[in-house]
Design a protein around this motif. Structure first.
Motif, PDB file in Angstrom:
ATOM      1  N   VAL A  71     -14.799  -0.542  -2.392  1.00  0.00           N
ATOM      2  CA  VAL A  71     -13.368  -0.311  -2.153  1.00  0.00           C
ATOM      3  C   VAL A  71     -12.617  -0.800  -3.432  1.00  0.00           C
ATOM      4  O   VAL A  71     -12.743  -2.066  -3.744  1.00  0.00           O
ATOM      5  CB  VAL A  71     -12.947  -1.090  -0.877  1.00  0.00           C
ATOM      6  N   CYS A  72     -11.891  -0.031  -3.900  1.00  0.00           N
ATOM      7  CA  CYS A  72     -11.160  -0.267  -4.905  1.00  0.00           C
ATOM      8  C   CYS A  72      -9.626  -1.177  -4.482  1.00  0.00           C
ATOM      9  O   CYS A  72      -8.904  -0.981  -3.348  1.00  0.00           O
ATOM     10  CB  CYS A  72     -10.404   0.819  -5.824  1.00  0.00           C
ATOM     11  N   GLU A  73      -9.416  -2.451  -5.154  1.00  0.00           N
ATOM     12  CA  GLU A  73      -8.269  -3.290  -4.997  1.00  0.00           C
ATOM     13  C   GLU A  73      -7.437  -3.165  -6.164  1.00  0.00           C
ATOM     14  O   GLU A  73      -6.600  -4.333  -6.339  1.00  0.00           O
ATOM     15  CB  GLU A  73      -8.717  -4.559  -4.357  1.00  0.00           C
ATOM     16  N   SER A  76      -2.705   0.268  -8.374  1.00  0.00           N
ATOM     17  CA  SER A  76      -2.467   1.581  -7.593  1.00  0.00           C
ATOM     18  C   SER A  76      -2.980   1.465  -6.240  1.00  0.00           C
ATOM     19  O   SER A  76      -2.016   1.935  -5.193  1.00  0.00           O
ATOM     20  CB  SER A  76      -3.063   2.678  -8.242  1.00  0.00           C
ATOM     21  N   CYS A  77      -4.218   1.056  -5.932  1.00  0.00           N
ATOM     22  CA  CYS A  77      -4.550   1.260  -4.514  1.00  0.00           C
ATOM     23  C   CYS A  77      -3.955   0.125  -3.688  1.00  0.00           C
ATOM     24  O   CYS A  77      -3.568   0.403  -2.632  1.00  0.00           O
ATOM     25  CB  CYS A  77      -6.134   1.141  -4.553  1.00  0.00           C
ATOM     26  N   ALA A  78      -3.677  -1.080  -4.343  1.00  0.00           N
ATOM     27  CA  ALA A  78      -2.972  -2.094  -3.525  1.00  0.00           C
ATOM     28  C   ALA A  78      -1.501  -1.642  -3.127  1.00  0.00           C
ATOM     29  O   ALA A  78      -1.070  -2.102  -2.136  1.00  0.00           O
ATOM     30  CB  ALA A  78      -3.124  -3.352  -4.343  1.00  0.00           C
ATOM     31  N   SER A 117      -9.073   6.314 -10.242  1.00  0.00           N
ATOM     32  CA  SER A 117      -8.646   7.537  -9.475  1.00  0.00           C
ATOM     33  C   SER A 117      -7.157   6.807  -9.123  1.00  0.00           C
ATOM     34  O   SER A 117      -6.877   7.157  -7.905  1.00  0.00           O
ATOM     35  CB  SER A 117      -9.685   7.773  -8.272  1.00  0.00           C
ATOM     36  N   CYS A 118      -6.511   6.445  -9.832  1.00  0.00           N
ATOM     37  CA  CYS A 118      -5.132   5.885  -9.600  1.00  0.00           C
ATOM     38  C   CYS A 118      -4.140   6.720  -9.052  1.00  0.00           C
ATOM     39  O   CYS A 118      -3.534   6.376  -8.164  1.00  0.00           O
ATOM     40  CB  CYS A 118      -4.572   4.901 -10.848  1.00  0.00           C
ATOM     41  N   GLY A 119      -4.119   7.991  -9.595  1.00  0.00           N
ATOM     42  CA  GLY A 119      -3.219   8.923  -9.282  1.00  0.00           C
ATOM     43  C   GLY A 119      -3.490   9.429  -7.834  1.00  0.00           C
ATOM     44  O   GLY A 119      -2.658   9.968  -7.183  1.00  0.00           O
TER      45      GLY A 119
HETATM   46  S1  FES Z   1      -6.356   0.984  -9.048  1.00  0.00           S
HETATM   47 FE1  FES Z   1      -7.646   2.025  -7.512  1.00  0.00          FE
HETATM   48  S2  FES Z   1      -8.439   3.735  -8.632  1.00  0.00           S
HETATM   49 FE2  FES Z   1      -7.234   2.719 -10.029  1.00  0.00          FE
END
Ligand code: FES
Length: 152
Positions: A71-73, A76-78, A117-119
């Motif tokens: 899981v990305c933290e 952008s995800c945060a 995958s920030c977008g």
């Molecule tokens: S910050 Fe989650 S994909 Fe870039």
């Protein structure tokens, strides 16, 4: 002569990522034995091979579940309010916390930084597959798909 050695060293260094990827495929994860084999094969210091393996979230130096969920933290995800809630939701669903492997060995959970995958955040990676724009419903469908793979 040293020019040839320099070229060979550079060529071997350029192969570290590929060699680590192949070793991980073979061994399941990059334990000390796997790292030593890569270092020996490429004639590089094990410290260099280890530092590369530990830098990239794609590589695992400890045993993971059959389905390793990252899981990305990242920022952008945060910012889209995804990371913390997804980790909590997945933890509840899988009965494990980040850094753990489920007792049946099927799932492991890890918090990582940007999955590129920030977008379309929030993003999660399961083994080599990326899932983005996630919601709890999408997580449920993803876990159902993984469970179905096991039943097939
Ligand atoms: S910050 Fe989650 S994909 Fe870039």
């Amino acid at each position: 002569m040293s020019e040839v050695r320099g070229f060979r060293d550079a060529a071997n260094q350029s192969m570290v990522l590929t060699a680590l990827y192949i070793a991980q495929e073979q061994y399941g994860h990059l334990d000390e034995n796997a790292l030593e084999r890569v270092a020996d094969r490429l004639d590089l210091p094990i410290s260099q091979v280890y530092s590369t393996a530990s830098f990239y979230s794609l590589f695992h130096t400890e045993a993971k579940g059959k389905y390793h969920i990252q899981v990305c933290e990242g920022l952008s995800c945060a910012l889209c309010d995804g990371a913390d809630k997804l980790v909590e939701y997945l933890s509840q669903k899988l009965g494990i916390t980040a850094g753990e492997v489920s007792p049946d060995g099927l799932y492991s959970l890890e918090i990582v930084q940007c999955l590129a995958s920030c977008g379309t955040s929030p993003a999660v990676r399961v083994n080599d597959e990326l899932y983005d724009d996630l919601t709890f419903d999408k997580v449920d469908r993803l876990l159902d798909q993984l469970a179905q793979r096991e039943e097939a």
